[in-house]
Design an enzyme around this catalytic site. Structure first.
Site, PDB file in Angstrom:
ATOM      1  N   ARG A 270      -1.648  -6.005  -7.908  1.00 48.80           N
ATOM      2  CA  ARG A 270      -0.902  -6.431  -7.884  1.00 48.80           C
ATOM      3  C   ARG A 270      -0.389  -7.735  -9.093  1.00 48.80           C
ATOM      4  O   ARG A 270       1.171  -7.810  -9.216  1.00 48.80           O
ATOM      5  CB  ARG A 270      -0.770  -7.183  -6.435  1.00 48.80           C
ATOM      6  CG  ARG A 270      -0.270  -6.533  -5.276  1.00 48.80           C
ATOM      7  CD  ARG A 270      -1.619  -6.970  -4.033  1.00 48.80           C
ATOM      8  NE  ARG A 270      -2.474  -7.764  -4.708  1.00 48.80           N
ATOM      9  CZ  ARG A 270      -3.849  -7.886  -3.296  1.00 48.80           C
ATOM     10  NH1 ARG A 270      -3.359  -8.340  -2.102  1.00 48.80           N
ATOM     11  NH2 ARG A 270      -4.691  -8.358  -3.888  1.00 48.80           N
TER      12      ARG A 270
ATOM     13  N   HIS B 293       0.915  -1.270  -0.101  1.00 48.67           N
ATOM     14  CA  HIS B 293       0.245   0.065  -0.248  1.00 48.67           C
ATOM     15  C   HIS B 293       0.765   1.419  -0.334  1.00 48.67           C
ATOM     16  O   HIS B 293       0.472   2.328  -0.439  1.00 48.67           O
ATOM     17  CB  HIS B 293      -0.976   0.195   0.975  1.00 48.67           C
ATOM     18  CG  HIS B 293      -1.921  -0.570   1.177  1.00 48.67           C
ATOM     19  ND1 HIS B 293      -1.922  -2.162   2.334  1.00 48.67           N
ATOM     20  CD2 HIS B 293      -3.347  -0.944   0.420  1.00 48.67           C
ATOM     21  CE1 HIS B 293      -2.915  -2.721   1.990  1.00 48.67           C
ATOM     22  NE2 HIS B 293      -3.835  -2.121   1.261  1.00 48.67           N
TER      23      HIS B 293
ATOM     24  N   LYS C 235     -17.263  -6.655   7.707  1.00 51.65           N
ATOM     25  CA  LYS C 235     -16.049  -7.296   7.640  1.00 51.65           C
ATOM     26  C   LYS C 235     -16.104  -6.529   9.157  1.00 51.65           C
ATOM     27  O   LYS C 235     -16.381  -6.179   9.941  1.00 51.65           O
ATOM     28  CB  LYS C 235     -14.906  -7.055   7.081  1.00 51.65           C
ATOM     29  CG  LYS C 235     -14.702  -6.913   5.976  1.00 51.65           C
ATOM     30  CD  LYS C 235     -13.664  -5.984   5.048  1.00 51.65           C
ATOM     31  CE  LYS C 235     -14.144  -6.540   3.668  1.00 51.65           C
ATOM     32  NZ  LYS C 235     -12.538  -6.427   2.753  1.00 51.65           N
TER      33      LYS C 235
ATOM     34  N   SER D 162      -2.705  -7.672   3.113  1.00 55.98           N
ATOM     35  CA  SER D 162      -3.787  -7.808   4.670  1.00 55.98           C
ATOM     36  C   SER D 162      -4.119  -8.803   5.305  1.00 55.98           C
ATOM     37  O   SER D 162      -3.581  -8.960   6.225  1.00 55.98           O
ATOM     38  CB  SER D 162      -4.290  -6.432   4.623  1.00 55.98           C
ATOM     39  OG  SER D 162      -3.952  -5.512   4.050  1.00 55.98           O
TER      40      SER D 162
END
Ligand code: PNS
Length: 168
Positions: free
Chosen positions: A95, A17, A41, A133
């Site tokens: 990514r 990030h 979440k 993450s």
């Protein structure tokens, strides 16, 4: 002024990030990091913790860019966060090809919701292309070393919460 919003969960912020943030700050005058608070979440830390982790990481890793980067919490639509910030661009990192499909869908949907806003992608540096993450959290939970994957403050917090034991 060219303003961009970099939205995400940042739960926690990783070196991937930070790499995207550094490169976005090279293109935009101001980058607003918008930390999503998603009640569905279960965040490892509260949004305030995530915000202060980002602030600390920016101050430590990107000291020259501190004046260009703001961190805010948001709990609505990314396009509304953009409008509030006066941003015409959304920043996202890619990514690998596997990110592309979901990101393409989100970029089109955001553009449909707000035609004045475009999404700009930065290719995450190769050395961070495998980072996520959720993997970082999993590794830390089982006592693995994540110090080369996240800022030092985040690594320390993850270590401390692993030592505290599992959350019920
Ligand atoms: O770091 P993440 O979890 O990949 O970030 C996803 C995020 C926060 C960018 C996305 O879930 C989002 O934009 N959420 C806000 C709600 C919204 O605008 N949804 C419509 C997206 S098309």
């Amino acid at each position: 002024m060219r303003i961009a919003v970099y939205p995400g969960s940042f739960d926690p912020i990783t070196l991937g990030h930070l790499d995207v943030l550094r490169r976005a700050a090279g293109v935009f005058d101001r980058v607003v990091v918008a930390v999503l608070v998603n009640p569905r979440k279960a965040p490892a830390g509260e949004a305030d913790d995530r915000m202060s982790a980002i602030g600390e990481a920016v101050a430590e890793a990107l000291p020259d860019l501190v004046g260009q980067i703001q961190v805010r919490i948001f709990d609505g639509l990314t396009v509304d966060a953009c409008r509030q910030a006066g941003a015409r661009h959304i920043v996202r990192g890619l990514r690998a090809v596997s990110d592309f499909e979901a990101e393409l869908q989100m970029a089109h949907m955001n553009h449909r919701l707000a035609p004045e806003i475009d999404t700009v992608f930065f290719m995450t540096a190769l050395e961070y292309g495998y980072l996520s993450s959720s993997l970082v959290k999993e590794i830390a939970r089982f006592g693995g070393d994540v110090s080369s994957m996240v800022p030092a403050g985040v690594a320390a917090r993850l270590r401390a919460s692993a030592e505290e034991g599992p959350r019920l």
